[in-house]
Design an enzyme around this catalytic site. Structure first.
Site, PDB file in Angstrom:
ATOM      1  N   GLU A   1     -65.636 129.758  44.427  1.00 41.07           N
ATOM      2  CA  GLU A   1     -66.841 129.608  45.264  1.00 41.07           C
ATOM      3  C   GLU A   1     -67.116 130.885  46.050  1.00 41.07           C
ATOM      4  O   GLU A   1     -67.436 130.855  47.238  1.00 41.07           O
ATOM      5  CB  GLU A   1     -66.669 128.414  46.219  1.00 41.07           C
ATOM      6  CG  GLU A   1     -66.360 127.109  45.521  1.00 41.07           C
ATOM      7  CD  GLU A   1     -66.162 125.947  46.474  1.00 41.07           C
ATOM      8  OE1 GLU A   1     -65.658 126.176  47.606  1.00 41.07           O
ATOM      9  OE2 GLU A   1     -66.510 124.819  46.107  1.00 41.07           O
TER      10      GLU A   1
ATOM     11  N   CYS B   1     -68.803 118.200  51.621  1.00 42.49           N
ATOM     12  CA  CYS B   1     -69.116 119.032  52.783  1.00 42.49           C
ATOM     13  C   CYS B   1     -70.616 119.250  52.944  1.00 42.49           C
ATOM     14  O   CYS B   1     -71.128 119.334  54.066  1.00 42.49           O
ATOM     15  CB  CYS B   1     -68.401 120.369  52.682  1.00 42.49           C
ATOM     16  SG  CYS B   1     -68.649 121.231  51.108  1.00 42.49           S
TER      17      CYS B   1
END
Length: 651
Positions: free
Chosen positions: A319, A413
């Protein structure tokens, strides 16, 4: 509306500008601008009011349901000893509860309701019951690892969860007056102060977040220990702490000390959260060295590691940010949380420096990289935000956009992060300084702000981002001069400002300012040109060399298969940069959007051909001429997952 809700509403309105938003620097902070408080900005209509209403009516209630279904709340109940069972989910499950609580608090400031207040109180009680006597709180650690704390800080996210708790507690006390969650936060923060520091345990969490949260908790409570601990966590990074656990440091933003960094690297969300926290520390301590380092890093990020949508993170692997100019459109990770973290960082830099460029950064991320992460209906989300989805894309991972938008994720998230950002949006609209008021983002609404001599109240009227006219009418003002400044985005060449019957040009990338003694009824009108723009990338961004993207106003556009003529495959479209463009508002499409049309060509490719050929002079692509239709990027995939691209090869 019940009596208790009515009382809370009255209290909120009575506080007016005292209802601080997510970032509230102290009087001693080194700031060029100060935010106009959340309670002093009322977004009454238009684009963002609609998105915030959907967030409050659909997104936040569905978020509570998802937290129950996924086990986040049960984990806290287990830790509190009020139910039996096994913990579920990843190690950072508590953080999603806290982000939801923060969203609920900011939403309560927008639309107080007894139901929402009661939900906050119920969950706060669960959180408080799970807290241990010395202040420690993390349900996943308390239920696993034999209860051993901080055993694996690179991955346990214990400080990360604590940070989100602190932010939720600050939001709750600012918006509702309830202090229950703040008391939990203070006990946990005091525990961290006793545990970590140069002369205590010398360590940091693998996921930065607690830094900006500790600073905001300091701002709310006045306890300077929290500010000092935040400074310690910022300065402790880059000195091998992650390597002591056998971890590779780049991913964890721990390879280079923050003050020595020249760019961003590693996990994108970690990097921008750390930078936002460091900016808070620099503001409160007047740390010019640290602020200068952050200016360098953000400038490098914008110049070499940011997508045209404002998205951050060019690699699915880890990421992460890639190398400079490594920005593949189809393999863009561009996590929604990274765009949010970029907004948080840029906002703090705007407050610190007064440079309007940072407000431009915020605008691009909000309208494009951030907003693409949530559906128009408010209850389906993207974790990953690519700039291209191929016709034959294979959904090889649970977060792949080829799956379409999803109601929740195992790693959830992004959804509650979106909820809290939309709910707190008024806190990012306007700022003040010794000279007057600055409008940073454009919404229809009312603003109350302090100026020399008292409070000014004014109304803004606009249909931004569809229309570039922003009109401000002063409703009341104290005696004496003060300055009204309106941001002119860097893309707005040819902008004009009209004051009364006089109009003058204003420079793009600056503030259009008027200083005078203002009277009720005085008006100012900023006109931003909304011509369609075709933009091309730096040649070093190899993946889109020879392509153009379509922009209009603050919006980036995308072509989606459903809007194209029959037989015109998105993968094979080319745009004619000299062929002209047109824009039309379509109230019937995607809840009302402006679409852009351009002339182009649908090329023909025969399956099975070798894809490489001898280099020759440029030649026109074979195919048929078509009209290409583009919609705002944020609105793609609201009619199912379909081929899409932002960058189009040019004829």
């Amino acid at each position: 509306m019940t009596t208790s809700t009515r009382d809370a509403t009255t209290a909120t309105r009575a506080q007016g500008s005292a209802v601080a938003g997510p970032v509230a620097p102290t009087d001693q902070a080194s700031c060029r601008f100060r935010p106009v408080a959340l309670g002093a900005v009322d977004i009454t209509g238009g684009f963002w009011a609609g998105r915030r209403e959907v967030n409050g009516d659909v997104g936040i209630p569905s978020g509570r349901e998802r937290l129950e279904a996924a086990g986040n709340l049960d984990n806290l109940r287990l830790a509190a000893g009020v139910m039996d069972g096994e913990a579920r989910g990843p190690v950072f499950m508590d953080s999603d509860v806290y982000k939801w609580l923060e969203a609920a608090a900011w939403e309560y400031a927008r639309q107080p309701s007894e139901e929402l207040l009661q939900a906050q109180r119920e969950i706060t009680a669960i959180v408080a019951a799970a807290q241990q006597p010395d202040g420690y709180l993390d349900s996943m650690v308390q239920l696993g690892h034999g209860g051993e704390r901080y055993r694996d800080l690179p991955w346990s996210h214990e400080h990360y969860c604590a940070g989100h708790l602190f932010q939720a507690a600050v939001a709750q006390v600012r918006c509702t007056g309830d202090r229950g969650l703040l008391e939990v936060a203070v006990r946990l923060a005091d525990h961290l102060v006793r545990t970590f520091g140069e002369d205590r345990r010398h360590d940091v969490d693998g996921h930065p977040e607690v830094e900006m949260a500790l600073v905001e908790l300091y701002r709310e409570t006045g306890n300077r220990d929290y500010l000092e601990l935040a400074r310690y966590f910022v300065d402790a990074r880059g000195h091998g702490l992650m390597e002591s656990y056998g971890k590779e440091p780049t991913y964890f933003s721990d390879r280079v000390p923050v003050r020595e960094q020249t760019t961003v690297e590693g996990h994108a969300v970690r990097a921008v959260y750390l930078a936002a926290g460091a900016a808070d520390v620099a503001i409160e301590l007047g740390d010019a060295e640290l602020l200068a380092a952050l200016e360098r890093q953000l400038a490098a990020m914008e110049a070499t590691k940011t997508y045209v949508t404002g998205g951050l993170g060019g690699r699915w692997d880890y990421e992460a940010f890639g190398d400079p100019y490594e920005l593949p459109p189809d393999r863009a990770y561009a996590e929604t949380c990274a765009a949010i973290g970029g907004v948080y960082w840029a906002w703090r830099m705007l407050l610190a420096t007064g440079d309007p460029h940072y407000a431009d950064v915020i605008e691009r991320k909000l309208f494009n990289g951030f907003l693409a992460g949530v559906s128009l209906g408010g209850d389906a989300f993207f974790y990953v935000n690519p700039l291209q989805l191929r016709s034959d894309a294979h959904p090889d991972e649970g977060r792949s956009p080829a799956h379409g938008r999803r109601p929740w994720f195992d790693v959830a998230c992004c959804p509650p992060n979106i909820m809290r950002t939309l709910a707190s949006l008024p806190g990012y609209v306007a700022t003040t300084d010794a000279e007057g008021v600055q409008l940073q983002q454009y919404v229809p609404g009312c603003v109350t702000a302090p100026v020399a001599g008292g409070l000014v109240e004014f109304t803004t009227d606009t249909d931004y981002p569809w229309d570039g006219r922003i009109r401000v009418r002063v409703d009341s003002a104290p005696e004496g001069e003060w300055t009204l400044s309106m941001r002119v985005p860097a893309w707005a060449d040819g902008a004009t400002l009209r004051v009364g019957d006089r109009e003058r040009p204003v420079d793009a990338g600056s503030y259009a300012s008027v200083r005078r003694v203002w009277r009720p009824g005085d008006t100012v009108e900023l006109s931003l040109p909304m011509a369609v723009r075709l933009v091309e990338a730096d040649e070093r961004i190899d993946d889109v060399r020879g392509c153009v993207a379509i922009e209009r106003g603050p919006l980036v556009f995308a072509v989606e298969q459903v809007d194209q003529p029959e037989g015109a495959v998105v993968d094979d479209l080319r745009v004619d940069v000299g062929g002209g463009t047109a824009a039309e508002y379509r109230p019937d499409l995607l809840s009302g959007v402006t679409v852009v049309t351009a002339t182009g060509r649908a090329t023909r490719h025969v399956a099975g051909n070798w894809p490489y050929r001898p280099a020759t002079h440029a030649r026109p692509a074979e195919g048929r001429d078509v009209e290409i239709t583009a919609i705002p990027y944020f609105a793609w995939a609201n009619r199912g997952a379909a081929p899409m691209r932002v960058w189009l090869p040019r004829i």
